[in-house]
Design an enzyme around this catalytic site. Structure first.
Site, PDB file in Angstrom:
ATOM      1  N   SER A 168      25.545 -13.429  -4.399  1.00 36.18           N
ATOM      2  CA  SER A 168      26.768 -14.176  -4.507  1.00 36.18           C
ATOM      3  C   SER A 168      27.971 -13.736  -5.215  1.00 36.18           C
ATOM      4  CB  SER A 168      26.149 -15.176  -5.572  1.00 36.18           C
ATOM      5  OG  SER A 168      24.802 -16.022  -5.200  1.00 36.18           O
ATOM      6  N   HIS A 170      23.515 -22.399  -8.908  1.00 35.22           N
ATOM      7  CA  HIS A 170      22.258 -21.648  -9.124  1.00 35.22           C
ATOM      8  C   HIS A 170      21.523 -21.928 -10.262  1.00 35.22           C
ATOM      9  CE1 HIS A 170      22.452 -19.917  -5.127  1.00 35.22           C
ATOM     10  NE2 HIS A 170      23.683 -19.437  -5.482  1.00 35.22           N
TER      11      HIS A 170
END
Length: 209
Positions: A90, A140
């Protein structure tokens, strides 16, 4: 993988791209290079979520990501039960902005200081709501993932350097801990992280002391 609505058969609500690998990557080029070495899906031990995008502006603020990721994990495990790790690669979109605002950008030019500062940002920098400052981290962590690792020179594109000095992060979805991690985040805004990332963050705090 994507979620669709019957009224928009040709346009997804949200989609995620997944790469199957033999190990957890630390650079986005390892995933995106067209001439990369290919493996058979049955030899993969990692599923890498490297892009997740909401496609409909009118649905901004409605999180389909949680359901999509869990659905994809269930689907992959059904067909490829040997997969052990479900991990993202990410971006860290707010890192450079935070470094500049806290007069740490010059310090981050030292390669040895960059990763500790990135780890500190992910674990300790807070939004006014008390949640993590980084929007990708909020997404997340709220889904039950934890901060697994940070990598230097992971995205050396112009955008990657401008937003995070090239640093990227792995968020890991451990199926045995997703619910516990989510509860810790939802109730105490706790940021769960690996020992390695905690140690990096502690280095940044020690340098400031």
């Amino acid at each position: 993988f994507a979620f669709f609505h019957p009224s928009m058969e040709d346009e997804p609500l949200i989609f995620v791209e997944v790469a199957l690998t033999s190990e957890i990557p630390g650079q986005i080029n390892e995933v995106l290079e067209t001439d990369r070495s290919m493996i058979d899906a049955t030899d993969a031990s990692c599923a890498i979520f490297y892009s997740i995008s909401n496609c409909q502006k009118g649905l901004a603020g409605i999180s389909f990501g949680n359901s999509l990721i869990k659905t994809v994990v269930e689907y992959l495990l059904r067909d490829l039960p040997q997969i052990k790790y479900f991990v993202t690669l990410s971006p860290i979109p707010g890192l450079v902005k935070w470094l500049r605002e806290n007069n740490k950008f010059e310090q981050a030019a030292d390669a040895q200081a960059l990763l500790p500062l990135a780890a500190h940002y992910l674990l300790e920098a807070k939004h006014r709501t008390g949640q993590p400052l980084d929007p990708v981290a909020r997404f997340h962590l709220n889904n039950g993932a934890f901060v697994e690792a940070v990598h230097a020179d992971a995205d050396i594109s112009a955008n990657g350097m401008a937003q995070s000095c090239g640093v990227m992060v792995n968020y890991r979805y451990d199926l045995n801990k997703i619910s516990t991690n989510h509860e810790a985040y939802a109730n105490q805004q706790s940021v769960v992280a690996s020992k390695a990332v905690r140690a990096l963050a502690d280095q940044a705090q020690t340098a400031d002391a």
